[in-house]
Write a protein that holds these residues in place. Structure first.
Motif, short mmCIF file in Angstrom:
data_model
loop_
_atom_site.label_atom_id
_atom_site.label_comp_id
_atom_site.label_asym_id
_atom_site.label_seq_id
_atom_site.Cartn_x
_atom_site.Cartn_y
_atom_site.Cartn_z
N VAL A 1 0.83 -1.20 0.00
CA VAL A 1 0.00 0.00 0.00
C VAL A 1 0.86 1.26 0.00
CG1 VAL A 1 -1.75 1.31 1.29
CG2 VAL A 1 -1.91 -1.18 1.15
N GLY B 1 -1.98 7.95 -5.12
CA GLY B 1 -3.27 8.34 -4.53
C GLY B 1 -4.45 7.77 -5.30
N GLY C 1 -9.70 1.18 -2.64
CA GLY C 1 -10.74 1.42 -1.63
C GLY C 1 -12.14 1.29 -2.20
N GLU D 1 -4.46 5.07 -7.20
CA GLU D 1 -4.52 3.61 -6.99
C GLU D 1 -5.17 3.28 -5.65
OE1 GLU D 1 -0.74 1.79 -9.44
OE2 GLU D 1 -0.33 2.84 -7.56
N LYS D 2 -4.82 4.05 -4.62
CA LYS D 2 -5.40 3.82 -3.30
C LYS D 2 -6.91 4.04 -3.34
CE LYS D 2 -1.28 4.97 -0.66
NZ LYS D 2 -0.62 5.94 0.23
N ARG D 3 -7.36 5.08 -4.05
CA ARG D 3 -8.80 5.34 -4.16
C ARG D 3 -9.50 4.20 -4.89
NH1 ARG D 3 -7.00 10.54 -4.88
NH2 ARG D 3 -7.09 10.41 -7.14
N LEU E 1 1.67 2.71 -3.47
CA LEU E 1 0.59 3.04 -4.40
C LEU E 1 0.41 4.54 -4.51
CD1 LEU E 1 -2.14 0.45 -3.32
CD2 LEU E 1 -0.40 0.21 -5.09
#
Length: 88
Positions: free
Chosen positions: A65, A70, A77, A72-74, A68
């Motif tokens: 994580v 921003g 999620g 990719e994180k969204r 990653l």
């Protein structure tokens, strides 16, 4: 996926010695569990998840994580929320 675990447990029991009555009971239960799994499309979950990950352009499974972006994180999620609400 408790049904998958039950199916695996039943399958493992077939390796143990048993009488005909127990064998028939296990076969009947295995058939019921398999029918439920078929109706749920549970045998295809991994394939569906792989297609969804590709379509959403998610990072590779197991990616750290911390590396990653921003975006990719969204996306990760959002995919997690979607899977929980749809019980992927």
């Amino acid at each position: 996926m408790d049904l998958l675990k039950e199916f695996e447990h039943i399958s493992e029991q077939f390796a143990e010695p048993m009488d005909d009555a127990k064998m028939n009971k296990l076969l009947e239960r295995q058939g019921e569990v398999q029918e439920n799994l078929d109706q749920l499309g549970a045998w295809e979950v991994d394939q569906k998840l792989a297609m969804a990950m590709d379509a959403l352009r998610l990072p590779p499974e197991g990616a750290e994580v911390g590396v990653l972006s921003g975006g990719e994180k969204r996306r990760v999620g959002s995919a997690g929320c979607f899977c929980r609400s749809r019980m992927c």
